[in-house]
Design a protein around this motif. Structure first.
Motif, PDB file in Angstrom:
ATOM      1  N   ALA A  19       0.829  -1.204   0.000  1.00 45.22           N
ATOM      2  CA  ALA A  19       0.000   0.000   0.000  1.00 45.22           C
ATOM      3  C   ALA A  19       0.862   1.253   0.000  1.00 45.22           C
ATOM      4  CB  ALA A  19      -0.926  -0.005   1.218  1.00 45.22           C
ATOM      5  N   GLU A  20       1.893   1.260   0.825  1.00 48.93           N
ATOM      6  CA  GLU A  20       2.772   2.428   0.880  1.00 48.93           C
ATOM      7  C   GLU A  20       3.418   2.695  -0.476  1.00 48.93           C
ATOM      8  OE1 GLU A  20       6.747   4.047   3.248  1.00 48.93           O
ATOM      9  OE2 GLU A  20       5.609   2.351   4.049  1.00 48.93           O
ATOM     10  N   LEU A  21       3.871   1.636  -1.128  1.00 49.92           N
ATOM     11  CA  LEU A  21       4.495   1.796  -2.445  1.00 49.92           C
ATOM     12  C   LEU A  21       3.501   2.358  -3.464  1.00 49.92           C
ATOM     13  CD1 LEU A  21       6.541  -1.539  -2.620  1.00 49.92           C
ATOM     14  CD2 LEU A  21       7.447   0.771  -2.312  1.00 49.92           C
ATOM     15  N   LEU A  22       2.281   1.845  -3.446  1.00 52.53           N
ATOM     16  CA  LEU A  22       1.277   2.325  -4.397  1.00 52.53           C
ATOM     17  C   LEU A  22       0.847   3.753  -4.090  1.00 52.53           C
ATOM     18  CD1 LEU A  22      -0.967  -0.855  -4.769  1.00 52.53           C
ATOM     19  CD2 LEU A  22       0.442   0.207  -6.546  1.00 52.53           C
ATOM     20  N   PHE A  23       0.656   4.063  -2.816  1.00 52.42           N
ATOM     21  CA  PHE A  23       0.281   5.426  -2.443  1.00 52.42           C
ATOM     22  C   PHE A  23       1.347   6.417  -2.891  1.00 52.42           C
ATOM     23  CE2 PHE A  23      -2.201   3.495   1.320  1.00 52.42           C
ATOM     24  CZ  PHE A  23      -3.371   3.465   0.589  1.00 52.42           C
ATOM     25  N   LEU A  24       2.592   6.042  -2.718  1.00 49.87           N
ATOM     26  CA  LEU A  24       3.690   6.924  -3.105  1.00 49.87           C
ATOM     27  C   LEU A  24       3.743   7.092  -4.615  1.00 49.87           C
ATOM     28  CD1 LEU A  24       6.126   8.562  -2.120  1.00 49.87           C
ATOM     29  CD2 LEU A  24       7.486   6.477  -2.262  1.00 49.87           C
ATOM     30  N   LYS A  25       3.489   6.027  -5.332  1.00 58.31           N
ATOM     31  CA  LYS A  25       3.586   6.047  -6.793  1.00 58.31           C
ATOM     32  C   LYS A  25       2.415   6.779  -7.449  1.00 58.31           C
ATOM     33  CE  LYS A  25       3.782   2.805 -10.728  1.00 58.31           C
ATOM     34  NZ  LYS A  25       2.401   2.957 -11.240  1.00 58.31           N
ATOM     35  N   ASP A  26       1.188   6.492  -6.981  1.00 59.88           N
ATOM     36  CA  ASP A  26      -0.001   6.980  -7.677  1.00 59.88           C
ATOM     37  C   ASP A  26      -0.835   7.981  -6.894  1.00 59.88           C
ATOM     38  OD1 ASP A  26       0.559   5.334  -9.890  1.00 59.88           O
ATOM     39  OD2 ASP A  26      -0.430   3.628  -8.936  1.00 59.88           O
ATOM     40  N   GLY A  27      -0.543   8.172  -5.615  1.00 63.05           N
ATOM     41  CA  GLY A  27      -1.309   9.114  -4.813  1.00 63.05           C
ATOM     42  C   GLY A  27      -2.416   8.426  -4.036  1.00 63.05           C
ATOM     43  N   PHE A  28      -2.752   8.976  -2.891  1.00 65.27           N
ATOM     44  CA  PHE A  28      -3.731   8.354  -2.004  1.00 65.27           C
ATOM     45  C   PHE A  28      -5.106   8.229  -2.645  1.00 65.27           C
ATOM     46  CE2 PHE A  28      -0.742  10.427   1.047  1.00 65.27           C
ATOM     47  CZ  PHE A  28      -0.210   9.263   1.565  1.00 65.27           C
ATOM     48  N   GLU A  29      -5.511   9.225  -3.360  1.00 68.35           N
ATOM     49  CA  GLU A  29      -6.878   9.235  -3.894  1.00 68.35           C
ATOM     50  C   GLU A  29      -7.033   8.301  -5.086  1.00 68.35           C
ATOM     51  OE1 GLU A  29      -7.976  13.258  -4.623  1.00 68.35           O
ATOM     52  OE2 GLU A  29      -7.944  13.823  -2.501  1.00 68.35           O
ATOM     53  N   ASN A 103      12.207   8.610  -0.920  1.00 68.78           N
ATOM     54  CA  ASN A 103      10.860   8.048  -0.946  1.00 68.78           C
ATOM     55  C   ASN A 103      10.252   8.031   0.446  1.00 68.78           C
ATOM     56  OD1 ASN A 103      10.970   7.660  -3.663  1.00 68.78           O
ATOM     57  ND2 ASN A 103      11.284   5.459  -3.579  1.00 68.78           N
ATOM     58  N   HIS A 104      11.078   7.726   1.446  1.00 69.35           N
ATOM     59  CA  HIS A 104      10.628   7.721   2.839  1.00 69.35           C
ATOM     60  C   HIS A 104      10.098   9.106   3.220  1.00 69.35           C
ATOM     61  CE1 HIS A 104      10.757   6.169   6.997  1.00 69.35           C
ATOM     62  NE2 HIS A 104      11.139   7.377   7.334  1.00 69.35           N
ATOM     63  N   SER A 105      10.861  10.124   2.903  1.00 66.87           N
ATOM     64  CA  SER A 105      10.464  11.491   3.227  1.00 66.87           C
ATOM     65  C   SER A 105       9.275  11.935   2.390  1.00 66.87           C
ATOM     66  CB  SER A 105      11.640  12.442   3.001  1.00 66.87           C
ATOM     67  OG  SER A 105      12.740  12.086   3.799  1.00 66.87           O
ATOM     68  N   ARG A 106       9.259  11.554   1.128  1.00 65.74           N
ATOM     69  CA  ARG A 106       8.160  11.932   0.247  1.00 65.74           C
ATOM     70  C   ARG A 106       6.837  11.388   0.766  1.00 65.74           C
ATOM     71  NH1 ARG A 106       9.026   9.407  -5.024  1.00 65.74           N
ATOM     72  NH2 ARG A 106       6.968  10.276  -5.485  1.00 65.74           N
ATOM     73  N   PHE A 107       6.847  10.151   1.226  1.00 66.68           N
ATOM     74  CA  PHE A 107       5.599   9.566   1.716  1.00 66.68           C
ATOM     75  C   PHE A 107       5.095  10.327   2.937  1.00 66.68           C
ATOM     76  CE2 PHE A 107       2.998   6.882   4.346  1.00 66.68           C
ATOM     77  CZ  PHE A 107       2.116   6.331   3.442  1.00 66.68           C
ATOM     78  N   ARG A 108       5.991  10.626   3.857  1.00 65.15           N
ATOM     79  CA  ARG A 108       5.563  11.314   5.074  1.00 65.15           C
ATOM     80  C   ARG A 108       5.010  12.696   4.760  1.00 65.15           C
ATOM     81  NH1 ARG A 108       9.830  11.405   9.759  1.00 65.15           N
ATOM     82  NH2 ARG A 108       9.797   9.215   9.115  1.00 65.15           N
TER      83      ARG A 108
END
Length: 208
Positions: A19-29, A103-108
């Motif tokens: 989920a984290e990988l997908l959220f980072l790649k494509d966005g939460f929405e 990527n770690h920082s981008r997600f947060r």
């Protein structure tokens, strides 16, 4: 832990990781629960048994993302040395993470922006807030030593100063790295150099 519990725990970790990988790649929405189920190689009904709402999974991914910071802060704030040395070690750690794990920082950053714009509090957001509180609590040994060991300037409000320095440095570093590809040209001062300058400015403020 028996085999069944172990399998359940491994499946949960795989769900959150994917989920984290997908959220980072494509966005939460844009990411759908079916996308996450496919990536985790489980049925979508199984996914909903773990996380009835996508926002619960978003928060779980954010907690997983932040958890290593707690363990590192526990170590850095209790290692031998005076308060100044430990504060510098924390800033060095934040700088290293910002440079190595974009990527770690981008997600947060993406999560906190998302959470701040939703119309109602995210489910389980208290788990994330509590983790942040625990990270701040790890600073207590450093703060108490900073009041007495002479390594910090004597007229400081040590707690307010230490917390502000760490928050300011972390926020600035994440922001400047995340925006470097759209905000900075080759002739500009590199983000890493600006972070080093800010680190020295902050540490110079607390030196006796």
């Amino acid at each position: 832990m028996n085999k069944r519990q172990q399998n359940k725990e491994e499946r949960l970790n795989r769900i959150i990781e994917q989920a984290e990988l997908l959220f980072l790649k494509d966005g939460f929405e844009r990411v759908q629960m079916q996308d996450i189920a496919d990536a985790a190689e489980i049925g979508v009904a199984t996914l909903f048994r773990y996380f009835p709402k996508k926002d619960q999974l978003i928060v779980a991914a954010a907690v997983r993302n932040l958890a290593p910071t707690l363990e590192t802060f526990k170590k850095l704030t209790t290692t031998p040395g005076d308060a100044y040395t430990r504060l510098e070690a924390i800033l060095d750690y934040l700088l290293e993470q910002q440079m190595k794990q974009t990527n770690h920082s981008r997600f947060r950053e993406a999560f906190e922006s998302y959470a701040s714009f939703v119309t109602s509090p995210l489910p389980d957001i208290d788990d994330y807030i509590e983790l942040q509180r625990e990270i701040m609590k790890t600073l207590e040994p450093l703060i108490e030593d900073g009041k007495t060991d002479g390594s910090l300037r004597g007229n400081l409000d040590v707690k307010a100063t230490v917390v502000t320095i760490i928050n300011a440095f972390g926020t600035f570093g994440n922001n400047i790295i995340l925006k470097s590809h759209i905000s900075y040209l080759k002739e500009d001062i590199e983000p890493f150099i600006q972070q080093r300058v800010l680190k020295e400015m902050l540490l110079a403020y607390v030196r006796p």
